[in-house]
Structure formats: C-alpha cells, structure tokens
Design an enzyme around this catalytic site. Structure first.
Site, short mmCIF file in Angstrom:
data_model
loop_
_atom_site.label_atom_id
_atom_site.label_comp_id
_atom_site.label_asym_id
_atom_site.label_seq_id
_atom_site.Cartn_x
_atom_site.Cartn_y
_atom_site.Cartn_z
N ASP A 164 -18.86 42.61 1.03
CA ASP A 164 -17.92 43.70 0.79
C ASP A 164 -17.30 44.09 2.13
O ASP A 164 -17.68 43.56 3.18
CB ASP A 164 -18.62 44.88 0.09
N SER A 165 -16.36 45.02 2.09
CA SER A 165 -15.63 45.35 3.32
C SER A 165 -16.39 46.32 4.19
O SER A 165 -16.06 46.52 5.36
CB SER A 165 -14.29 45.99 2.95
N GLY B 15 -16.35 49.45 3.49
CA GLY B 15 -15.71 50.74 3.24
C GLY B 15 -16.47 51.62 2.28
O GLY B 15 -16.68 52.81 2.54
N ASP C 75 -10.84 49.03 1.56
CA ASP C 75 -10.13 49.90 0.62
C ASP C 75 -10.71 51.30 0.68
O ASP C 75 -11.73 51.53 1.33
CB ASP C 75 -10.22 49.35 -0.81
N GLY D 281 -13.67 50.86 -7.61
CA GLY D 281 -13.59 52.26 -8.00
C GLY D 281 -13.98 52.53 -9.43
O GLY D 281 -13.65 53.57 -9.98
N ASP E 204 -21.32 42.14 -9.25
CA ASP E 204 -22.49 42.36 -8.40
C ASP E 204 -23.02 43.72 -8.77
O ASP E 204 -22.27 44.61 -9.18
CB ASP E 204 -22.12 42.38 -6.92
#
Lengths: 401, 401
Positions: free
Chosen positions: A117-118, A120, A171, A241, A291
């Site tokens: 993941d990023s 974030g 994001d 989200g 995930d």
C-alpha cells in the site's frame, strides 16, 4: 530525526543492489480474463515473480510477516501474493535499510509477488501529529516519535526501495460518514497525487502501479474518480475508502457504481475487504483482488472462519468437543486438531492457538477464492455462493438446536 | 468449587477410555546403557510409546503445547519425549476432562512418551494460599481462585488421568539458600511421599514412576535421600531442588555427591536444568535426562542459543546482519533467516520472531544432546565439550574485536 529522500549516491547503490536480487524473467505485468459469469470474472495476473490467480485474496504481511505464519505455509495454502504495509516498513526497519538488506522478498523469504500500500491509510489511522497538504503528509512515527514526510513521490520511492511488485498511489481516504465537501476534496487531491505517482513510478517493466478510486459514498464522485483514473491508463485500479464504517449495502452499491467506468482489461482491487460474505458479493460484482487483516486478526482473537461459519473458540461449549474445525479441509490446522484443544489454547493465551487459528482462517479464505474461481469457470458462481451460505446457516441451526 | 478425586464410576469410564487410546505394544519400561565415558553414559529408555535416547533433553510443554511450536516440529528436531506440567493441566483443562478427551497425547498430538511432573513444584511457586502438611498441599488456582487439594495419591491419579508415561512423585522442594532444618524436614517428607506415590502408582507395565532426591545443598541429606529412594527400587531417579538459586558449582557438587548412591541401571534425571553449559557438565557427571524452559522461554524473549554462543537479537548490532544464526544447522530457523530479519521481528514483537527463535533454540539443544551421545560412544565427551565451548568463545571474541 527527519527521514527524507536519500542522497543520489546511496540511492544508486541501493537500486543496484535491489535489481540484482530478483531472478526476473522477461515477463511484463499482464492481466488476462479467462472466464466470466455475470460481472464476475476469473483470470490471472502474470509478472516476473509469478502468477496471481484471480479473484485473489492477499494475506496481509504488515511488518514483513503474515503474523503467526511461516511464509512457506502461506504459499502452501495457495496464496499467490502477499501485502506489505509501507507505513510499518518505512518506520521499521526503514526503506533504505530494507533496500540495503536486499528488499522485502529476501527479508521475509517470500519469492512471489508483493503488493504494497502507499502508507497513506495508516499514516491517517496510526501516526500522531499528522499534517496534510497538497505536497503530502507530515507525521510522527507511532513507534518512536520521529518526524517523517510522505509525498506521492516519496511513497513510490519507498515502495521501490522495499522491492514491491505492485505499488499503490498515495491517496487520501476519508472515514465515512463524511460531508460531501470533504469527500470531494480528498478525491480530487487523490487524483492529483495519482498523476504525480504515475510520473514518479515511470516505466518499470514487470512491475505495476495502481490508482485508487475515491469518492466516499457519493456515486457521482466515485464515477468522476474512476473515469479520471482510467484516462491515466494505469496497470490496475483499486477501490479505496470502503469498509471504513459504512453498511455492506453501501459498499456493494459503490462497487456497482464504479465497475462500468473501470477498464475491463485491468484488474480491480477492493482494498481492505472483508468478511467471506463481502468477498463473495464483491466478486459477483467484478472485483479481482482483495486484502484484509480479518482472517489473521480474528485468528489471534480465538475466531475461526470455516465451512460451518464463524466459530468463537473461546466459548465454553467447545471445551469437550473432539471434532476438528473442518474434517474435510486439506489444512492440517483445520482437520487434525480438536475444537477442545483449540478452546484450551485460546483460553490459555497460548501462541499455538493463534498459529493454528490463523492458519485455519487463511486456509478457509484461500479455499473460498479457489472455489469461486472454479465456480466462475463453470458459470455457477451464484450457486456456489448460495451453497456456501447454506453451509454456514446449517451449522448455526445445529448449534442453536 | 473444590475439585477432589472423581467418583469411582466416572473414573472407571475414564480409565477405560484412556486405555483404549494408545496403541501400546508389549514393551515394558526398560533402560539400557550402551556406552560410557567417565561417569557419562549414553543409552536408551524403551517404552510402548517409543524410545528415548539418552542423554535426553525434554522440551517443556507446560499447558499441553511446547510454546510457539507445532508438535511435529518438536519431534522433527529429534526430541523423543516432552514434559507436561501437572499443575497447569489439572487447572486447565482439568485432569478428568483431559481423560474424557482421550488423554494428553491425543489432545496435543504428541504420540511419543510424555513425562509429567507431580505438580508440587508449581503449586509452591505459582499458586496462592497454599497450606502444606503431611497429607499434601491445599492451594488456590492462580487462574481462577478455585480451591484444590493435592496429596501424593491425587498427584499420581492426575498424572494417570493425563495419560503420562513417566510420572513423578510429589515432593517438597526448598528454595536455596535455606536452613538445614527446613531442608531436612522437606527431604524426609518427600521420602514419605515417595512411598505413598509408589503404592498409589502400583504396577503399570510400560509406564514408570520416578522418585526425587531432595536435600538441598547438604551432602549427607542428599546421600540419605538417594539411598532411601534406591531402596524403594523405583524405575528412575530424579535430582530435584537444584537450579533454584545456587551457584553452578554447588549444583555440580550435589550431582557428584548423589550419583554414586543411585543405581547405575536406572535413568537419572536432573530436573529444571539448564544452560547448554549446565547440560554438558551434568552429562559428564552421569545425568541421563533434563528438562528446562530455558530454550523456549529465551526464544520468546529474543535470545538465541547457537554454536556461536548466546545471541541477543534485540541488540542493534544485528540490524543489518544478513548472516543466519548458524549457516551449518539442519534447522530452517537457524539456517535460512537473516539475523537482521530476526532482529526486526523481535523489535516489532512479532509472533514469528518467537516461533523462529524457539525453533532455533530447541534445535540447538537437541543437536547438543545428539552431539554428546555420539561423543560418549566415541569416548571423547571431554573433547566435544571443549570444542563446543571454544566455538562460543570464538564468536564472543569476534563480536568484541
């Protein structure tokens, strides 16, 4: 101590080291759909480190380990890809250190693809003193209080240093319910960051960078986000989200809203989802990748996911139950240990209880995905899902009766 | 709620159930010495559930699990026997319940021999409100506060309900340093309890009940205890009440004091010992069996026992060390994971860190025992022990230099 981008010289040395590690073939990242059943589809992502059969469930290896599991066990259960959390790994052991050690694959002894993941999402949920603006997010580590800055470019750089095969754009994820204005603002910022991440990622044959659709529970914002990301021609698309507090019906409605606007030739990844029922309903709506910490976290809290539904091993009614969790499972944890023993281990806070229940849960999740892949090929996904739910309901009636 | 002996009827049903479980051969309990080297000896205990090669290290499976290990891994490392703690198991899941479930072997999926302690030592160290008299000890569970009574007879009954292959007499263990009077009183009480346990155990072909030499650090009391127990003609003899706070030299002196007075045809078991160095020095003095939580407990606290000495993985100097713990080990945990990864797992409190270090430590302990068995056969135990210590010292010099 502030950790920023590394000096160009060190970075060069690190990249050289990293590139020497994987025995890469000439395979580029590619996705092919082999069969469809309604909106559902089954296929495979091929990439140098291996093939990811879709729909795929990716076990979460937060800090370089799928908790309480040997990596070889995860692989043996049929997982083709695992997820690493950029936030955790950048703080400990650190991205540059991980690169010097030869990357995450070697570190955790997982030679298949890794998606990161990023960072974030967990910056927002775990760190302290965060400040978000157009440039990125500044925050303090929850581990040791050190200050860090994460820009879209730095997120991609870190994921590269980790050696990630599938990288995610940075994001901003808004927790629901939220005002439309906040949702819209975060969605547009995420779009701008997607472009910056795409530029930072550049061309990396055999690897991929995915965009993330945002827009909360507002259909027109979701559609705008999906369309704009599709225009960027990325290698895959995530829906982010969701599963952040809204009812399942809202989540499913958002998938249905977004799905027609994502290119059908690219994999679709629903982030952070979910229960076995969530997976079935999302696959039926066209999702290819998932995930979730649910099977691993639940396993550490005495909960087993099985063909017979969810079983709370802490419950006293299992104390003298000599049946295994699932007599027909191929997984040793599910088939060979009595519920009475698992109950005892859970009640005694024994590590082996967490090991066995995590193993069972990941086995069940992988079996469920494998079952769906076959069912889609045979054009009987709906029947498969109904049979699966009937199995859960039967066991609940038996337990009640 | 007070748990006492069960009703005769239930006991009959339980015993019948238990007896149906093990696929017992006609082998009785037997001990043979195959070779000696000074006072050291190597041989084997044979019994229906399998052979125990001596000198043997018995991993501790406190509450029905060798912590953080699958039973099959413990077996694969070369452990022939594991220890179960009567105190823990009588409280949870309970002795009668364990019998109804088919005994400890089936419960924890260990089909080799199991040795159980009497429960006495942990009653003294873990329980609350204990009261000891000639009849036994009354105490409250540290788990739920329930009241329990443990007599010599009840201890043997519980060990039988668990399905234990080698059972220990109830004894009173005095923490050192202590007054001679207290040591003598406890030693004599332990002798009287040994006789009662022997009577309660009766004749059980294929199983054994061991006596326990007490007498603290007073040589003449140790000798008196050993001689009196030898007169009881038990199947094996333990030395208890050591490694309870005294220097290693005192422990070794007590072994030397006791050894000539124990029948050479019976196995000698040093309870609760110890470090790798303790094991070597005790084997050289004629000890055949050991148990200790050290390798498992240390593994859960970031400490690794290796050919290169004891390594604290929490230490920052391992953060970028790509070497494994022992490149020449047959154990995957020792050979295939970098110290940097183990350091990361320990620092991150990851369960996998405990799993891998426990695995490594038990592998090292079993390898050490196997090495001593071969060395005794070859008449070179002293040389083996010197080489082993030299390996530890070399690594320490390298680390310091």
């Amino acid at each position: 101590m502030t950790e920023g981008p590394v000096e160009e010289k060190e970075r060069g040395a690190i990249r050289k080291h990293l590139e020497a590690v994987p025995a890469m073939s000439d395979t580029d990242f590619a996705f092919a759909v082999h069969a469809t059943d309604g909106q559902a589809r089954t296929g495979a992502i091929t990439m140098p480190r291996g093939k990811i059969r879709t729909p795929a469930f990716m076990p979460v290896g937060t800090a370089g380990t799928v908790k309480a599991m040997y990596a070889s066990q995860v692989r043996d259960l049929g997982a083709d890809v695992v997820l690493g959390n950029t936030y955790h790994l950048m703080l400990r052991p650190g991205a540059e250190r991980m690169a010097r050690l030869g990357g995450l694959h070697r570190f955790m002894r997982w030679d298949g693809p890794i998606l990161t993941d990023s960072g974030g999402f967990q910056v927002m949920s775990l760190s302290a003193l965060r400040k978000l603006d157009e440039q990125g997010v500044t925050f303090r580590s929850h581990v040791d209080g050190t200050a860090h800055h994460m820009s879209p470019e730095r997120s991609i750089e870190i994921q590269g240093l980790l050696g990630s095969d599938i990288q995610m754009q940075l994001d901003e994820c808004v927790r629901l319910p939220a005002e439309r204005e906040a949702i819209e603002k975060a969605m547009r910022l995420s779009l701008r960051w997607a472009e910056r991440c795409r530029t930072a990622f550049g061309e990396q044959p055999g690897k991929a960078m995915f965009g993330i659709v945002q827009g909360g529970d507002v259909p027109e914002l979701r559609i705008e986000s999906a369309r704009a990301l599709a225009d960027l021609d990325l290698k895959g698309y995530a829906i982010g989200g969701l599963a952040v507090g809204e009812p399942q019906a809202v989540m499913l409605a958002m998938i249905e809203t977004v799905e027609p606007h994502l290119p059908s030739t690219k994999p679709r990844y629903l982030m952070g989802v979910g229960t076995p029922d969530d997976l079935m309903r999302s696959v039926a709506r066209g999702i290819d990748m998932f995930d979730c910490v649910m099977p691993t976290r639940a396993g550490r809290h005495g909960l087993a996911y099985t063909r017979h539904g969810r079983i709370n091993l802490r419950n006293a009614r299992h104390a003298e139950d000599t049946r295994p969790l699932d007599e027909a499972s191929a997984c040793e944890a599910s088939r060979a240990y009595s519920r009475a023993y698992l109950h005892h281990l859970v009640r005694s806070d024994e590590i082996l209880g967490m090991m066995l229940l995590t193993w069972n849960n990941l086995a069940y999740y992988q079996d469920l995905m494998a079952g769906m892949r076959v069912a889609i090929t045979e054009g009987r996904l709906d029947a498969f899902c109904e049979e699966t739910r009937a199995g859960w309901a039967r066991a609940e009636r038996d337990a009640a009766g």
